[in-house]
Scaffold this motif. Structure first.
Motif, short mmCIF file in Angstrom:
data_model
loop_
_atom_site.label_atom_id
_atom_site.label_comp_id
_atom_site.label_asym_id
_atom_site.label_seq_id
_atom_site.Cartn_x
_atom_site.Cartn_y
_atom_site.Cartn_z
N ALA A 59 -7.98 6.10 -20.70
CA ALA A 59 -9.30 5.50 -20.57
C ALA A 59 -9.30 4.51 -19.41
O ALA A 59 -8.40 3.67 -19.31
N VAL A 60 -10.28 4.63 -18.54
CA VAL A 60 -10.39 3.73 -17.40
C VAL A 60 -11.82 3.22 -17.30
O VAL A 60 -12.77 3.95 -17.61
N ALA A 96 -16.53 3.10 -29.47
CA ALA A 96 -17.19 1.94 -28.88
C ALA A 96 -17.14 0.72 -29.80
O ALA A 96 -17.13 -0.42 -29.33
N HIS A 97 -17.08 0.94 -31.10
CA HIS A 97 -17.01 -0.19 -32.04
C HIS A 97 -15.71 -0.97 -31.85
O HIS A 97 -15.67 -2.18 -32.07
N LEU A 98 -14.64 -0.28 -31.41
CA LEU A 98 -13.37 -0.96 -31.14
C LEU A 98 -13.38 -1.60 -29.75
O LEU A 98 -12.91 -2.73 -29.58
N MET A 114 -12.88 8.76 -19.32
CA MET A 114 -11.63 9.22 -19.93
C MET A 114 -11.02 10.31 -19.07
O MET A 114 -11.69 11.29 -18.71
N ILE A 115 -9.74 10.14 -18.73
CA ILE A 115 -9.00 11.16 -17.99
C ILE A 115 -8.06 11.86 -18.97
O ILE A 115 -7.32 11.20 -19.70
N ILE A 116 -8.12 13.18 -19.00
CA ILE A 116 -7.28 13.98 -19.89
C ILE A 116 -6.29 14.77 -19.04
O ILE A 116 -6.68 15.50 -18.14
N TRP A 121 -10.79 -4.11 -27.73
CA TRP A 121 -9.74 -3.11 -27.57
C TRP A 121 -9.87 -2.47 -26.19
O TRP A 121 -10.97 -2.28 -25.68
N GLN A 122 -8.77 -2.07 -25.60
CA GLN A 122 -8.77 -1.47 -24.27
C GLN A 122 -8.58 0.05 -24.33
O GLN A 122 -8.68 0.72 -23.30
#
Length: 292
Positions: free
Chosen positions: A154-155, A131-133, A6-8, A138-139
């Motif tokens: 998110a990458v 993670a459930h999604l 994850m990039i913030i 889901w992307q």
């Protein structure tokens, strides 16, 4: 193998708390077996927004920093919890809602404070990247879906590609000295970690004091010039990106209407206030050319 990161984007967060609300909407009262027990309606949130306010009026800068589980590759919580926490092949850390029951010690194992205690369920919980999604195709996790200013990105890349991206884009992690190998990266983290020196330049002409545009301002340390700026239409200037380590700096201002200087110690961002230009030959103004 590709893994989630994850990039913030620091500086884009406006403290709307959409990410926090969406996370609670997704998890409060909802049971996701294998991923997490239902989150408590009352208690700390696994996603937090920290705030840093720098400077003083009228030069004030506020930065908001979203923080959550870093999904570390060398996670202290896993070393503490044993099989109560697992690291998936895609990089995501999952606290087992059954095996971790009663393990309040796991909360204290995170040096980032990213694990919260669910008193209702008697389990430690954290942000598990939704993670459930993701496992349903889901992307994006919920925080990214609901953010109006595109703070989250998110990458999914292999480690080599992610390291290359981080180096190219100047991405950083929180508390790198811990060597936990986080998978949460920050773009523009220097805004959170460093300080600025600013001020406002003025001059008295024909009995009228006004701001000065176009004055040359230099910042130096120990006689070495570090940066140069020009005052804007309000007479303001600022130098940013400097460590708040107690170092001493000198600010010097030069203009056709005169000169002035100030020394300052930088432990937090500082606004020097009004710097009134003094014409050559003046001796009664602190910080003027003859006050050195």
């Amino acid at each position: 193998m590709s893994k989630w990161n994850m990039i913030i984007n620091v500086g884009r967060c406006e403290n709307c708390h959409n990410c926090v609300i969406a996370n609670r909407d997704e998890h409060v009262g909802n049971d996701f077996p294998g991923y997490a027990a239902p989150a408590a309606a009352v208690g700390d949130s696994p996603i937090r927004i920290l705030r840093r306010t720098q400077g003083s009026a009228p030069m004030v800068e506020t930065t908001y920093l979203p923080v959550m589980c870093n999904h570390c590759d060398d996670a202290p919580c896993i070393r503490r919890a044993g099989d109560a926490i697992r690291k998936r092949d895609d990089g995501i850390v999952i606290i087992d809602p059954v095996k971790s029951r009663g393990r309040k010690d796991i909360v204290r194992s995170c040096p980032y404070g990213a694990i919260v205690w669910n008193e209702e369920q008697q389990v430690p919980q954290t942000w598990f990247f939704d993670a459930h999604l993701l496992d349903q195709g889901w992307q994006q996790p919920r925080c990214q879906q609901v953010c109006p200013t595109n703070v989250f990105e998110a990458v999914k890349l292999d480690d080599a590609a992610m390291e290359k991206k981080a180096e190219k884009e100047g991405l950083k992690v929180l508390k790198p000295n811990l060597a936990t190998k986080p998978r949460i990266w920050y773009r523009g983290l220097e805004r959170w970690e460093t300080c600025f020196i600013g001020g406002s330049v003025s001059a008295e002409c024909a009995g009228v004091v006004d701001c000065v545009q176009g004055a040359e301002v230099t910042l130096s340390q120990g006689g070495k010039r570090l940066a140069k700026a020009t005052t804007n239409e309000f007479g303001d200037f600022a130098f940013d990106g400097f460590p708040g380590d107690g170092s001493t700096y000198r600010v010097e201002v030069s203009h056709a209407n005169g000169r002035v200087w100030r020394d300052c110690v930088l432990s937090e961002s500082i606004y020097l206030g009004e710097l009134r230009l003094v014409r050559p030959g003046a001796t009664d103004a602190p910080g003027g050319p003859d006050a050195r």
